[in-house]
Design a protein around this motif. Structure first.
Motif, PDB file in Angstrom:
ATOM      1  N   THR A 171      -4.568  -3.457  -8.431  1.00 50.66           N
ATOM      2  CA  THR A 171      -5.738  -4.031  -7.623  1.00 50.66           C
ATOM      3  C   THR A 171      -5.926  -3.632  -6.448  1.00 50.66           C
ATOM      4  OG1 THR A 171      -4.008  -5.438  -6.668  1.00 50.66           O
ATOM      5  CG2 THR A 171      -4.507  -6.245  -8.666  1.00 50.66           C
ATOM      6  N   GLU A 172      -7.119  -3.769  -6.076  1.00 48.92           N
ATOM      7  CA  GLU A 172      -7.802  -2.920  -4.831  1.00 48.92           C
ATOM      8  C   GLU A 172      -6.869  -3.547  -3.534  1.00 48.92           C
ATOM      9  OE1 GLU A 172      -9.751  -0.402  -3.990  1.00 48.92           O
ATOM     10  OE2 GLU A 172      -9.584  -0.459  -6.137  1.00 48.92           O
ATOM     11  N   SER A 173      -6.184  -4.681  -3.689  1.00 46.99           N
ATOM     12  CA  SER A 173      -5.503  -4.843  -2.710  1.00 46.99           C
ATOM     13  C   SER A 173      -4.222  -4.234  -2.468  1.00 46.99           C
ATOM     14  CB  SER A 173      -4.987  -6.696  -2.429  1.00 46.99           C
ATOM     15  OG  SER A 173      -3.930  -6.774  -3.494  1.00 46.99           O
ATOM     16  N   THR A 174      -3.564  -3.923  -3.902  1.00 46.48           N
ATOM     17  CA  THR A 174      -2.484  -3.267  -3.823  1.00 46.48           C
ATOM     18  C   THR A 174      -2.729  -1.711  -3.246  1.00 46.48           C
ATOM     19  OG1 THR A 174      -1.197  -4.510  -5.694  1.00 46.48           O
ATOM     20  CG2 THR A 174      -0.730  -2.065  -5.491  1.00 46.48           C
ATOM     21  N   ARG A 175      -4.047  -1.235  -3.781  1.00 45.09           N
ATOM     22  CA  ARG A 175      -4.379   0.083  -3.261  1.00 45.09           C
ATOM     23  C   ARG A 175      -4.428   0.078  -1.512  1.00 45.09           C
ATOM     24  NH1 ARG A 175      -8.842   2.199  -4.610  1.00 45.09           N
ATOM     25  NH2 ARG A 175      -8.259   4.324  -4.575  1.00 45.09           N
ATOM     26  N   GLN A 176      -4.960  -0.655  -1.145  1.00 52.39           N
ATOM     27  CA  GLN A 176      -5.030  -0.986   0.313  1.00 52.39           C
ATOM     28  C   GLN A 176      -3.732  -0.942   0.887  1.00 52.39           C
ATOM     29  OE1 GLN A 176      -7.513  -1.239   2.370  1.00 52.39           O
ATOM     30  NE2 GLN A 176      -9.286  -1.926   1.354  1.00 52.39           N
ATOM     31  N   VAL A 177      -2.714  -1.791   0.359  1.00 50.33           N
ATOM     32  CA  VAL A 177      -1.533  -2.149   1.183  1.00 50.33           C
ATOM     33  C   VAL A 177      -0.610  -0.578   1.141  1.00 50.33           C
ATOM     34  CG1 VAL A 177       0.698  -3.147   0.949  1.00 50.33           C
ATOM     35  CG2 VAL A 177      -1.293  -4.502   0.774  1.00 50.33           C
ATOM     36  N   ASN A 178      -0.911   0.216  -0.318  1.00 52.21           N
ATOM     37  CA  ASN A 178      -0.114   1.292  -0.308  1.00 52.21           C
ATOM     38  C   ASN A 178      -0.826   2.352   0.302  1.00 52.21           C
ATOM     39  OD1 ASN A 178       1.527  -0.386  -1.886  1.00 52.21           O
ATOM     40  ND2 ASN A 178       1.613   0.680  -3.842  1.00 52.21           N
ATOM     41  N   SER A 179      -1.977   2.392   0.843  1.00 46.68           N
ATOM     42  CA  SER A 179      -2.554   3.655   1.270  1.00 46.68           C
ATOM     43  C   SER A 179      -1.876   3.982   2.522  1.00 46.68           C
ATOM     44  CB  SER A 179      -4.072   3.153   1.720  1.00 46.68           C
ATOM     45  OG  SER A 179      -4.137   1.831   2.818  1.00 46.68           O
ATOM     46  N   ARG A 180      -1.046   2.927   3.324  1.00 45.46           N
ATOM     47  CA  ARG A 180      -0.363   3.472   4.324  1.00 45.46           C
ATOM     48  C   ARG A 180       0.594   4.745   3.961  1.00 45.46           C
ATOM     49  NH1 ARG A 180       2.805  -0.566   2.052  1.00 45.46           N
ATOM     50  NH2 ARG A 180       5.160  -0.581   2.280  1.00 45.46           N
ATOM     51  N   PHE A 181       0.863   4.747   2.618  1.00 47.80           N
ATOM     52  CA  PHE A 181       1.742   6.258   2.514  1.00 47.80           C
ATOM     53  C   PHE A 181       1.209   7.321   2.052  1.00 47.80           C
ATOM     54  CE2 PHE A 181       4.250   2.457   0.463  1.00 47.80           C
ATOM     55  CZ  PHE A 181       5.271   2.423   1.478  1.00 47.80           C
ATOM     56  N   PHE A 182      -0.383   7.335   1.890  1.00 48.53           N
ATOM     57  CA  PHE A 182      -1.105   8.264   1.684  1.00 48.53           C
ATOM     58  C   PHE A 182      -2.151   8.811   3.069  1.00 48.53           C
ATOM     59  CE2 PHE A 182      -0.219   6.311  -2.262  1.00 48.53           C
ATOM     60  CZ  PHE A 182      -0.200   7.474  -3.186  1.00 48.53           C
ATOM     61  N   ASP A 183      -2.711   9.654   3.029  1.00 46.25           N
ATOM     62  CA  ASP A 183      -3.678  10.201   3.978  1.00 46.25           C
ATOM     63  C   ASP A 183      -4.893   9.444   4.069  1.00 46.25           C
ATOM     64  OD1 ASP A 183      -1.687  12.154   4.545  1.00 46.25           O
ATOM     65  OD2 ASP A 183      -2.804  13.583   3.503  1.00 46.25           O
ATOM     66  N   SER A 184      -5.362   8.737   3.038  1.00 51.89           N
ATOM     67  CA  SER A 184      -6.510   7.719   2.857  1.00 51.89           C
ATOM     68  C   SER A 184      -6.401   7.119   1.725  1.00 51.89           C
ATOM     69  CB  SER A 184      -7.678   8.680   2.936  1.00 51.89           C
ATOM     70  OG  SER A 184      -7.990   9.396   1.864  1.00 51.89           O
ATOM     71  N   LEU A 185      -7.323   5.995   1.747  1.00 47.71           N
ATOM     72  CA  LEU A 185      -7.467   5.107   0.772  1.00 47.71           C
ATOM     73  C   LEU A 185      -7.927   5.874  -0.731  1.00 47.71           C
ATOM     74  CD1 LEU A 185      -7.282   2.265  -0.576  1.00 47.71           C
ATOM     75  CD2 LEU A 185      -9.504   1.784   0.356  1.00 47.71           C
ATOM     76  N   ASP A 186      -8.717   6.748  -0.482  1.00 45.30           N
ATOM     77  CA  ASP A 186      -9.234   7.685  -1.511  1.00 45.30           C
ATOM     78  C   ASP A 186      -8.297   8.204  -2.365  1.00 45.30           C
ATOM     79  OD1 ASP A 186     -11.923   6.587  -0.971  1.00 45.30           O
ATOM     80  OD2 ASP A 186     -12.344   8.530  -0.280  1.00 45.30           O
ATOM     81  N   GLU A 187      -7.074   8.617  -1.471  1.00 51.83           N
ATOM     82  CA  GLU A 187      -6.018   9.486  -2.378  1.00 51.83           C
ATOM     83  C   GLU A 187      -5.222   8.454  -3.137  1.00 51.83           C
ATOM     84  OE1 GLU A 187      -3.955  12.030   0.068  1.00 51.83           O
ATOM     85  OE2 GLU A 187      -5.542  12.796   1.138  1.00 51.83           O
ATOM     86  N   VAL A 188      -5.442   7.328  -2.895  1.00 52.49           N
ATOM     87  CA  VAL A 188      -4.215   6.285  -3.804  1.00 52.49           C
ATOM     88  C   VAL A 188      -4.861   6.270  -5.277  1.00 52.49           C
ATOM     89  CG1 VAL A 188      -3.302   3.925  -3.792  1.00 52.49           C
ATOM     90  CG2 VAL A 188      -4.087   4.912  -1.588  1.00 52.49           C
ATOM     91  N   PRO A 189      -3.922   6.556  -6.137  1.00 55.20           N
ATOM     92  CA  PRO A 189      -4.105   6.372  -7.596  1.00 55.20           C
ATOM     93  C   PRO A 189      -4.847   5.085  -7.896  1.00 55.20           C
ATOM     94  CG  PRO A 189      -2.150   7.834  -7.163  1.00 55.20           C
ATOM     95  CD  PRO A 189      -2.651   7.024  -5.838  1.00 55.20           C
ATOM     96  N   LYS A 190      -5.599   4.972  -9.064  1.00 56.49           N
ATOM     97  CA  LYS A 190      -6.024   3.686  -9.279  1.00 56.49           C
ATOM     98  C   LYS A 190      -5.022   3.056 -10.418  1.00 56.49           C
ATOM     99  CE  LYS A 190     -10.657   3.768  -7.881  1.00 56.49           C
ATOM    100  NZ  LYS A 190     -11.356   4.964  -7.552  1.00 56.49           N
ATOM    101  N   GLU A 191      -4.424   4.128 -11.131  1.00 55.94           N
ATOM    102  CA  GLU A 191      -3.677   3.549 -11.969  1.00 55.94           C
ATOM    103  C   GLU A 191      -1.842   4.228 -12.218  1.00 55.94           C
ATOM    104  OE1 GLU A 191      -6.257   3.793 -16.248  1.00 55.94           O
ATOM    105  OE2 GLU A 191      -5.617   5.525 -15.643  1.00 55.94           O
ATOM    106  N   ALA A 192      -1.228   3.177 -12.763  1.00 59.66           N
ATOM    107  CA  ALA A 192       0.544   3.696 -12.837  1.00 59.66           C
ATOM    108  C   ALA A 192       0.893   3.426 -13.908  1.00 59.66           C
ATOM    109  CB  ALA A 192       1.017   3.071 -11.497  1.00 59.66           C
ATOM    110  N   LEU A 193       2.285   4.057 -14.321  1.00 61.02           N
ATOM    111  CA  LEU A 193       2.878   3.768 -15.470  1.00 61.02           C
ATOM    112  C   LEU A 193       3.880   2.890 -14.817  1.00 61.02           C
ATOM    113  CD1 LEU A 193       3.339   7.484 -16.622  1.00 61.02           C
ATOM    114  CD2 LEU A 193       1.778   5.637 -17.434  1.00 61.02           C
ATOM    115  N   THR A 194       4.153   1.571 -15.578  1.00 66.25           N
ATOM    116  CA  THR A 194       5.024   0.565 -14.990  1.00 66.25           C
ATOM    117  C   THR A 194       5.993   0.109 -16.075  1.00 66.25           C
ATOM    118  OG1 THR A 194       5.496  -1.251 -13.779  1.00 66.25           O
ATOM    119  CG2 THR A 194       3.548  -1.365 -15.105  1.00 66.25           C
ATOM    120  N   MET A 195       7.039  -0.258 -15.752  1.00 64.72           N
ATOM    121  CA  MET A 195       8.120  -0.810 -16.712  1.00 64.72           C
ATOM    122  C   MET A 195       7.548  -2.093 -16.884  1.00 64.72           C
ATOM    123  SD  MET A 195      12.250  -1.492 -15.800  1.00 64.72           S
ATOM    124  CE  MET A 195      12.809   0.078 -15.382  1.00 64.72           C
ATOM    125  N   GLY A 196       7.604  -2.694 -17.920  1.00 65.13           N
ATOM    126  CA  GLY A 196       6.800  -4.177 -18.107  1.00 65.13           C
ATOM    127  C   GLY A 196       7.595  -5.137 -17.654  1.00 65.13           C
TER     128      GLY A 196
END
Ligand code: F6R
Length: 237
Positions: free
Chosen positions: A158-183
């Motif tokens: 979600t965009e909100s998760t990308r925003q929250v996780n952007s703190r680990f990246f250099d910018s929001l643009d670098e946060v991937p839009k998809e992930a592989l996740t255990m269900g």
């Protein structure tokens, strides 16, 4: 679901460490499910300290991580594989062949998810799954609305998760839009689960998780249905 209230992040991490150490000592091949993010960092630090004192060993452990960003190589400093290597695996006697993290660079992502499920089936069950939770209630990258029956899959953040996780990246643009996740269905098959929740910003969602309706709109609420789930938190709930 049980809840244990602790005073601060230090106590939370010590409690989580104790439970992990107990599992490490209880099986010939202990199988741990692990999470990344801010919350478990100190727990890993404490485990490394115990290892350095010669108190524990990961030599027989098998680990499965919850998730990985699509498009990031394991060597990418923003990948979850890199996080795990940095915070735990490179600092203890973990055997690299016993580390399972989905490969975010796999050319066939569906196949990668199926392979991960097969690996859990082959060496599982997961004896202890460590979880954190997002402010929107996500576990792994299972965002609100994900089926409780879901298996390992490609998730859209979600965009909100990308925003929250952007703190680990250099910018929001670098946060991937998809992930592989255990269900969620996969997570629920772990024999024991600990959910680590730290910080007042998660007070509202934690209240919903513990006291609210069990609903796919709040993924972590599914833990109310787990026979052996413990929330460790510094929040009054
Ligand atoms: C990480 C993961 C996520 C995090 C959650 C909380 O592997 O699966 O669900 O646990 O986003 O992250 P922090 O701890 O950074 O608040």
């Amino acid at each position: 679901m049980k809840v244990v209230k602790v005073s601060d992040n230090e106590q939370l991490s010590l409690k989580a460490m104790d439970i992990i150490i107990e599992v490490l000592g209880s099986y010939r091949s202990p199988v741990l499910g692990l999470a990344t993010g801010s919350t478990p960092k100190k727990t890993y630090q404490y485990l490394v300290e115990q290892y350095n004192k010669g108190e524990i060993s990961f030599a027989n452990a098998i680990t499965f991580n919850l998730d990985e960003y699509v498009g990031l190589a394991p060597t990418d400093s923003f990948s979850y594989r890199y996080y795990m290597d940095e915070h735990l695996f490179n600092k203890v006697d973990m055997k690299k062949e016993n580390v399972y993290i989905p490969n975010g660079l796999a050319t066939d992502l569906t196949n990668e998810c199926e392979k991960f499920e097969r690996q859990i089936k082959n060496v599982g069950p997961i004896h202890l799954q460590v979880l954190g939770v997002g402010v929107n209630g996500h576990i792994g990258f299972n965002e609100p609305g994900t089926s409780f029956e879901s298996r390992t899959h490609v998730a859209t953040l979600t965009e909100s998760t990308r925003q929250v996780n952007s703190r680990f990246f250099d910018s929001l643009d670098e946060v991937p839009k998809e992930a592989l996740t255990m269900g969620i269905g996969t997570i629920m098959e772990a024999e024991q689960i600990i959910l680590l929740v730290q910080g007042e910003h998660k007070a509202e969602i934690l209240h919903e998780i513990v006291h609210g309706e069990v609903t796919e709109n709040v993924p972590a609420s599914v833990l109310q249905n787990h026979p052996n789930a413990l929330v460790i938190t510094d929040i009054d709930v």
